[in-house]
Motif scaffolding. Structure first.
Motif, PDB file in Angstrom:
ATOM      1  N   GLN A  29       0.823  -1.216   0.000  1.00 29.40           N
ATOM      2  CA  GLN A  29       0.000   0.000   0.000  1.00 29.40           C
ATOM      3  C   GLN A  29       0.855   1.263   0.000  1.00 29.40           C
ATOM      4  OE1 GLN A  29      -2.476  -0.621   3.442  1.00 29.40           O
ATOM      5  NE2 GLN A  29      -3.274  -2.536   2.625  1.00 29.40           N
ATOM      6  N   GLY A  30       2.183   1.083  -0.086  1.00 27.97           N
ATOM      7  CA  GLY A  30       3.085   2.238  -0.172  1.00 27.97           C
ATOM      8  C   GLY A  30       3.587   2.762   1.161  1.00 27.97           C
ATOM      9  N   ASP A  31       3.418   2.029   2.223  1.00 29.88           N
ATOM     10  CA  ASP A  31       3.849   2.451   3.556  1.00 29.88           C
ATOM     11  C   ASP A  31       5.385   2.415   3.645  1.00 29.88           C
ATOM     12  OD1 ASP A  31       4.624   2.445   6.299  1.00 29.88           O
ATOM     13  OD2 ASP A  31       2.655   1.712   6.892  1.00 29.88           O
ATOM     14  N   GLN A  32       6.000   3.598   3.824  1.00 31.79           N
ATOM     15  CA  GLN A  32       7.461   3.705   3.867  1.00 31.79           C
ATOM     16  C   GLN A  32       8.053   3.028   5.108  1.00 31.79           C
ATOM     17  OE1 GLN A  32       9.539   4.886   1.406  1.00 31.79           O
ATOM     18  NE2 GLN A  32       7.614   4.862   0.284  1.00 31.79           N
ATOM     19  N   VAL A  33       7.344   3.082   6.217  1.00 31.41           N
ATOM     20  CA  VAL A  33       7.826   2.427   7.441  1.00 31.41           C
ATOM     21  C   VAL A  33       7.925   0.918   7.206  1.00 31.41           C
ATOM     22  CG1 VAL A  33       7.299   1.949   9.868  1.00 31.41           C
ATOM     23  CG2 VAL A  33       6.942   4.241   8.937  1.00 31.41           C
ATOM     24  N   ALA A  34       6.943   0.369   6.501  1.00 27.65           N
ATOM     25  CA  ALA A  34       6.954  -1.070   6.197  1.00 27.65           C
ATOM     26  C   ALA A  34       8.130  -1.404   5.277  1.00 27.65           C
ATOM     27  CB  ALA A  34       5.642  -1.482   5.547  1.00 27.65           C
ATOM     28  N   PHE A  35       8.395  -0.552   4.284  1.00 32.17           N
ATOM     29  CA  PHE A  35       9.549  -0.771   3.398  1.00 32.17           C
ATOM     30  C   PHE A  35      10.837  -0.793   4.221  1.00 32.17           C
ATOM     31  CE2 PHE A  35       7.063   1.241  -0.270  1.00 32.17           C
ATOM     32  CZ  PHE A  35       6.909   0.033  -0.935  1.00 32.17           C
ATOM     33  N   THR A  36      10.967   0.182   5.100  1.00 37.22           N
ATOM     34  CA  THR A  36      12.173   0.273   5.938  1.00 37.22           C
ATOM     35  C   THR A  36      12.323  -0.965   6.811  1.00 37.22           C
ATOM     36  OG1 THR A  36      11.982   2.676   5.954  1.00 37.22           O
ATOM     37  CG2 THR A  36      13.393   1.702   7.635  1.00 37.22           C
ATOM     38  N   TYR A  37      11.221  -1.406   7.397  1.00 38.11           N
ATOM     39  CA  TYR A  37      11.264  -2.600   8.236  1.00 38.11           C
ATOM     40  C   TYR A  37      11.725  -3.814   7.429  1.00 38.11           C
ATOM     41  CZ  TYR A  37       9.971  -6.531  11.140  1.00 38.11           C
ATOM     42  OH  TYR A  37      10.031  -7.697  11.857  1.00 38.11           O
ATOM     43  N   LEU A  38      11.141  -4.001   6.243  1.00 36.77           N
ATOM     44  CA  LEU A  38      11.497  -5.154   5.404  1.00 36.77           C
ATOM     45  C   LEU A  38      12.960  -5.081   4.969  1.00 36.77           C
ATOM     46  CD1 LEU A  38       8.228  -5.402   3.277  1.00 36.77           C
ATOM     47  CD2 LEU A  38       8.980  -6.995   5.066  1.00 36.77           C
ATOM     48  N   LEU A  39      13.407  -3.877   4.620  1.00 30.42           N
ATOM     49  CA  LEU A  39      14.813  -3.700   4.234  1.00 30.42           C
ATOM     50  C   LEU A  39      15.730  -4.081   5.400  1.00 30.42           C
ATOM     51  CD1 LEU A  39      16.594  -2.076   1.847  1.00 30.42           C
ATOM     52  CD2 LEU A  39      16.930  -0.598   3.801  1.00 30.42           C
ATOM     53  N   ASP A  40      15.432  -3.554   6.586  1.00 30.65           N
ATOM     54  CA  ASP A  40      16.248  -3.865   7.772  1.00 30.65           C
ATOM     55  C   ASP A  40      16.218  -5.359   8.088  1.00 30.65           C
ATOM     56  OD1 ASP A  40      16.908  -1.237   8.135  1.00 30.65           O
ATOM     57  OD2 ASP A  40      15.467  -0.881   9.746  1.00 30.65           O
ATOM     58  N   PRO A  71      21.494   5.980  11.366  1.00 33.57           N
ATOM     59  CA  PRO A  71      21.478   4.508  11.316  1.00 33.57           C
ATOM     60  C   PRO A  71      21.776   4.011   9.894  1.00 33.57           C
ATOM     61  CG  PRO A  71      19.485   5.361  12.373  1.00 33.57           C
ATOM     62  CD  PRO A  71      20.220   6.536  11.803  1.00 33.57           C
ATOM     63  N   LEU A  72      22.387   2.869   9.823  1.00 28.50           N
ATOM     64  CA  LEU A  72      22.751   2.267   8.538  1.00 28.50           C
ATOM     65  C   LEU A  72      21.529   2.111   7.636  1.00 28.50           C
ATOM     66  CD1 LEU A  72      25.066   1.024   6.889  1.00 28.50           C
ATOM     67  CD2 LEU A  72      24.610  -1.153   8.025  1.00 28.50           C
ATOM     68  N   SER A  73      20.397   1.728   8.224  1.00 22.27           N
ATOM     69  CA  SER A  73      19.192   1.529   7.418  1.00 22.27           C
ATOM     70  C   SER A  73      18.751   2.835   6.755  1.00 22.27           C
ATOM     71  CB  SER A  73      18.059   0.950   8.261  1.00 22.27           C
ATOM     72  OG  SER A  73      17.727   1.847   9.307  1.00 22.27           O
ATOM     73  N   ASN A  74      18.898   3.971   7.445  1.00 23.59           N
ATOM     74  CA  ASN A  74      18.545   5.268   6.847  1.00 23.59           C
ATOM     75  C   ASN A  74      19.421   5.566   5.643  1.00 23.59           C
ATOM     76  OD1 ASN A  74      16.845   5.451   9.023  1.00 23.59           O
ATOM     77  ND2 ASN A  74      17.520   7.488   9.660  1.00 23.59           N
ATOM     78  N   VAL A  75      20.703   5.257   5.765  1.00 23.62           N
ATOM     79  CA  VAL A  75      21.644   5.495   4.667  1.00 23.62           C
ATOM     80  C   VAL A  75      21.251   4.648   3.458  1.00 23.62           C
ATOM     81  CG1 VAL A  75      24.046   5.197   3.927  1.00 23.62           C
ATOM     82  CG2 VAL A  75      23.542   6.211   6.157  1.00 23.62           C
ATOM     83  N   LYS A  76      20.916   3.390   3.701  1.00 24.79           N
ATOM     84  CA  LYS A  76      20.526   2.489   2.611  1.00 24.79           C
ATOM     85  C   LYS A  76      19.280   3.008   1.900  1.00 24.79           C
ATOM     86  CE  LYS A  76      22.324  -1.521   5.086  1.00 24.79           C
ATOM     87  NZ  LYS A  76      21.938  -2.675   5.906  1.00 24.79           N
ATOM     88  N   ILE A  77      18.299   3.426   2.683  1.00 23.59           N
ATOM     89  CA  ILE A  77      17.049   3.940   2.113  1.00 23.59           C
ATOM     90  C   ILE A  77      17.315   5.226   1.336  1.00 23.59           C
ATOM     91  CG2 ILE A  77      14.809   4.972   2.677  1.00 23.59           C
ATOM     92  CD1 ILE A  77      14.592   2.081   3.102  1.00 23.59           C
ATOM     93  N   THR A 133      22.494  -5.866  -3.585  1.00 22.70           N
ATOM     94  CA  THR A 133      21.467  -5.879  -2.541  1.00 22.70           C
ATOM     95  C   THR A 133      20.572  -4.645  -2.648  1.00 22.70           C
ATOM     96  OG1 THR A 133      22.957  -7.162  -1.113  1.00 22.70           O
ATOM     97  CG2 THR A 133      21.058  -6.110  -0.054  1.00 22.70           C
ATOM     98  N   ILE A 134      21.174  -3.490  -2.846  1.00 21.23           N
ATOM     99  CA  ILE A 134      20.388  -2.258  -3.030  1.00 21.23           C
ATOM    100  C   ILE A 134      19.479  -2.398  -4.248  1.00 21.23           C
ATOM    101  CG2 ILE A 134      20.612   0.112  -3.906  1.00 21.23           C
ATOM    102  CD1 ILE A 134      20.850   0.255  -1.048  1.00 21.23           C
ATOM    103  N   GLU A 135      20.024  -2.890  -5.347  1.00 19.96           N
ATOM    104  CA  GLU A 135      19.240  -3.066  -6.581  1.00 19.96           C
ATOM    105  C   GLU A 135      18.115  -4.090  -6.360  1.00 19.96           C
ATOM    106  OE1 GLU A 135      18.221  -2.306 -10.548  1.00 19.96           O
ATOM    107  OE2 GLU A 135      19.672  -1.272  -9.277  1.00 19.96           O
ATOM    108  N   THR A 136      18.407  -5.120  -5.586  1.00 22.95           N
ATOM    109  CA  THR A 136      17.408  -6.149  -5.281  1.00 22.95           C
ATOM    110  C   THR A 136      16.215  -5.540  -4.550  1.00 22.95           C
ATOM    111  OG1 THR A 136      19.055  -7.908  -5.190  1.00 22.95           O
ATOM    112  CG2 THR A 136      16.996  -8.293  -3.990  1.00 22.95           C
ATOM    113  N   PHE A 137      16.499  -4.753  -3.508  1.00 16.33           N
ATOM    114  CA  PHE A 137      15.408  -4.145  -2.755  1.00 16.33           C
ATOM    115  C   PHE A 137      14.664  -3.118  -3.606  1.00 16.33           C
ATOM    116  CE2 PHE A 137      17.505  -6.123   0.836  1.00 16.33           C
ATOM    117  CZ  PHE A 137      16.418  -6.573   1.568  1.00 16.33           C
TER     118      PHE A 137
END
Length: 183
Positions: A12-23, A160-166, A47-51
């Motif tokens: 549904q486009g929830d960015q928090v959910a994307f971040t959670y799944l990425l982490d 946080p590393l996850s923020n950098v990745k996103i 990995t970045i391209e995969t996500f």
């Protein structure tokens, strides 16, 4: 059950959910690719391209399969595509005449024209990058011009590393859209 909720929210486009799944799945996908490539930079890029691909196509995810299995399948395909690109740039068919011309060239350093073309392309790329928001410009600069690892960028930005990745994922997507719209 919790993962399925995040997947549904991500659909549904929830960015928090994307971040959670990425982490949640980053280390698994990255570790898998690191074993295959034995190269940290390639593994991070894959990995970045995969996500990126997974989040673009998350609506097509079939919940009958494990989410990590789906991600690994995407990662394998991204890796194969990368290998094909590398292979196609390594093997270029040339004629005997072209081979002789190349052999006759005494100086292998770039010509003034080559330098100008490279400079113009870089200048154009930098103009595109300047159209990004400052925080996206910064992560692109650190990753691709200063060649810092994700961890080094996270330490420098005190994020946080996850923020950098996103941020990097979004910056690359936005940059691609800018380049495509101007081409």
């Amino acid at each position: 059950m919790e993962i399925r909720n995040y997947i549904e929210k991500a659909k549904q486009g929830d960015q928090v959910a994307f971040t959670y799944l990425l982490d949640h799945y980053w280390n698994e996908v990255y570790g898998f690719m690191l074993k295959r490539t034995e190269n940290e930079t390639d593994s991070e890029d894959i990995t970045i391209e995969t996500f990126s691909k997974a989040f673009d196509k998350i609506a097509t995810y079939n919940p009958e399969f494990q989410f990590n299995t789906w991600l690994i399948a995407i990662a394998k395909n991204v890796h194969i595509d990368m290998l094909r690109k590398k292979k196609s740039t390594l093997f270029v068919e040339i004629t005997d005449e072209e081979d002789q011309q190349a052999y006759n060239i005494a100086d292998s350093s770039p010509s003034a024209e080559d330098d100008l073309i490279t400079e113009q392309n870089l200048s154009r790329l930098l103009q595109f990058i300047k159209e990004l928001k400052p925080h996206y410009q910064e992560v692109i600069q650190l990753r691709y011009f200063q060649e810092m690892s994700y961890q080094e960028i996270a330490e420098q930005l005190k994020e946080p590393l996850s923020n950098v990745k996103i941020k990097l994922l979004r910056a690359k997507k936005l940059l691609a859209e800018i380049i495509e719209s101007k081409s």
